[in-house]
Design an enzyme around this catalytic site. Structure first.
Site, short mmCIF file in Angstrom:
data_model
loop_
_atom_site.label_atom_id
_atom_site.label_comp_id
_atom_site.label_asym_id
_atom_site.label_seq_id
_atom_site.Cartn_x
_atom_site.Cartn_y
_atom_site.Cartn_z
N ARG A 148 -0.33 -1.98 -7.12
CA ARG A 148 -0.73 -2.98 -6.13
C ARG A 148 -1.80 -3.91 -6.71
O ARG A 148 -1.74 -5.13 -6.53
CB ARG A 148 -1.25 -2.28 -4.87
CG ARG A 148 -1.84 -3.22 -3.80
CD ARG A 148 -2.11 -2.41 -2.53
NE ARG A 148 -3.09 -3.04 -1.65
CZ ARG A 148 -2.79 -3.93 -0.70
NH1 ARG A 148 -1.53 -4.32 -0.54
NH2 ARG A 148 -3.73 -4.44 0.07
N LYS A 188 -2.51 -2.34 7.82
CA LYS A 188 -3.70 -1.89 8.55
C LYS A 188 -3.87 -2.70 9.83
O LYS A 188 -3.57 -3.88 9.87
CB LYS A 188 -4.95 -2.04 7.67
CG LYS A 188 -4.99 -1.06 6.49
CD LYS A 188 -6.29 -1.19 5.73
CE LYS A 188 -6.37 -0.17 4.62
NZ LYS A 188 -7.64 -0.26 3.85
N HIS A 192 -1.93 2.52 -6.40
CA HIS A 192 -2.93 1.45 -6.25
C HIS A 192 -3.02 0.61 -7.52
O HIS A 192 -3.34 -0.58 -7.45
CB HIS A 192 -4.28 2.03 -5.89
CG HIS A 192 -5.25 1.02 -5.36
ND1 HIS A 192 -5.02 0.32 -4.20
CD2 HIS A 192 -6.42 0.55 -5.85
CE1 HIS A 192 -6.03 -0.52 -3.99
NE2 HIS A 192 -6.88 -0.40 -4.98
N ARG A 220 0.85 -1.18 0.00
CA ARG A 220 0.00 0.00 0.00
C ARG A 220 0.89 1.24 0.00
O ARG A 220 2.06 1.19 0.39
CB ARG A 220 -0.91 0.03 1.23
CG ARG A 220 -1.88 -1.14 1.35
CD ARG A 220 -2.71 -0.99 2.62
NE ARG A 220 -3.72 -2.04 2.76
CZ ARG A 220 -3.55 -3.17 3.43
NH1 ARG A 220 -2.38 -3.40 4.04
NH2 ARG A 220 -4.51 -4.07 3.52
N TYR A 274 -11.14 -7.41 -4.60
CA TYR A 274 -9.98 -6.65 -5.02
C TYR A 274 -9.39 -7.17 -6.32
O TYR A 274 -8.94 -6.41 -7.17
CB TYR A 274 -8.93 -6.72 -3.91
CG TYR A 274 -7.78 -5.76 -4.04
CD1 TYR A 274 -6.68 -6.05 -4.85
CD2 TYR A 274 -7.78 -4.56 -3.35
CE1 TYR A 274 -5.63 -5.17 -4.97
CE2 TYR A 274 -6.73 -3.68 -3.46
CZ TYR A 274 -5.64 -3.99 -4.26
OH TYR A 274 -4.61 -3.11 -4.37
N HIS A 280 -4.79 -8.79 3.67
CA HIS A 280 -6.23 -8.70 3.90
C HIS A 280 -6.64 -9.64 5.03
O HIS A 280 -6.30 -10.82 5.00
CB HIS A 280 -7.00 -9.10 2.63
CG HIS A 280 -6.92 -8.07 1.55
ND1 HIS A 280 -7.15 -8.37 0.23
CD2 HIS A 280 -6.62 -6.75 1.58
CE1 HIS A 280 -7.01 -7.28 -0.49
NE2 HIS A 280 -6.69 -6.29 0.30
#
Length: 326
Positions: free
Chosen positions: A257, A185, A254, A161, A289, A280
């Site tokens: 990615r 995250k 992005h 990211r 995604y 994820h």
């Protein structure tokens, strides 16, 4: 019922009169632009035509119920309108009924608690692998472009990211082991492989970094001023790289990615591995995604599931499949 010049069914004064008053209120009292007023007018005229086609027709504003508004939203959804367009239409109805309540023409707002369906997540289309390879094979022209190429190679090699990329410190990179450690995250740490091309680009950057980095700076990627490179700068530099080298689409972090995930999935078919690499927590996120479609899932099922294999053998041996096996 008579038809107007456009071919639509004529609308009763009991509906159109209140709309005219509302549009005058928007322009005269609220000072809305003609463009805004026209938007409200379009949305509410569409509602009126729908209302008059119901059985029995909803020919007065006080007759419109919450159930009617829900059915209207469902109709717009079936007609192919996006969640955003439906939300705008519902907002127009709520605003209109707020006005009617203020004018004592109705008592309740039937659109108050009706929500539009969520729009599907809009994700970039993966870049063509050959075109992307051509862009990344371009020779850098100065030390900053050497840095940029190392960043772009790492995006595509490891699927980071943007925030993960800009948060990297020197200590996170292990070129001898071919790994990079990132904090994603939810403060979840993961170790990612670094491909051969990316490792080569990183080595070239590390040889030039000491001349740019400020004293005591720990960031892997630094700006011309010697400080940690910002996310905005990374976005601008990637866009500039694509423009100068004739990219067919706008390059951004992005996209790289997403291309990493899509190309890896196409080659391996290993959804769980891609999930781990992307960081994820839920595999459903990875499915969305990477734009997995049903045909791809069906091919994986047919190739791997023992019952699917057995069914195919029966088809080839007997020449038909009975209804119970479908």
């Amino acid at each position: 019922m008579s038809r107007n010049e456009s071919g639509n069914e004529a609308l009763p004064d009991s509906l159109t009169g209140a709309l005219s008053d509302f549009l005058h209120y928007l322009s005269a009292e609220r000072r809305h632009s003609p463009h805004t007023s026209q938007g409200y007018q379009r949305d509410l005229i569409r509602l009126m035509h729908w209302a008059m086609r119901q059985s029995p027709p909803v020919d007065q504003w006080e007759k419109l119920t919450v159930a009617d508004v829900r059915r209207y939203a469902a109709t717009l959804n079936r007609d192919g309108l996006s969640g955003r367009s439906i939300a705008r239409a519902l907002s127009a109805i709520r605003r209109f009924y707020d006005y009617l309540i203020r004018e004592y023409r109705v008592r309740t707002n039937p659109a108050l608690d009706v929500r539009a369906p969520k729009s599907g997540r809009r994700l970039p289309v993966a870049a063509d692998a050959d075109q992307l390879g051509h862009l990344l094979d371009a020779r850098p022209e100065d030390p900053l472009e050497v840095r940029d190429l190392a960043i772009f190679e790492l995006f595509y090699s490891s699927g980071l990211r943007l925030s993960e990329m800009t948060g990297l410190d020197l200590r996170h990179l292990d070129l001898a082991g071919g790994e990079v450690r990132v904090l994603g995250k939810g403060n979840r740490e993961r170790v990612l492989p670094v491909g051969r091309k990316a490792a080569g680009a990183l080595r070239q950057w590390l040889a030039l970094r000491p001349a740019l980095a400020g004293a005591g700076e720990t960031a892997l990627f630094v700006s011309q001023r010697g400080q940690r490179l910002s996310a905005r700068s990374v976005q601008q530099r990637l866009s500039r790289w694509g423009q100068h080298r004739g990219a067919d689409q706008h390059l951004h972090p992005h996209l790289l990615r997403h291309s990493f995930a899509s190309h890896l999935l196409e080659s391996s078919g290993d959804l769980r591995a891609v999930q781990e690499l992307l960081g994820h927590a839920d595999i459903a996120t990875t499915q969305v995604y990477t734009h997995l479609d049903f045909q791809h899932l069906a091919r994986v099922y047919d190739a791997a599931h023992p019952r699917a294999k057995r069914r195919k053998a029966m088809v080839s041996g007997q020449g038909h499949v009975d209804g119970d096996s479908l």
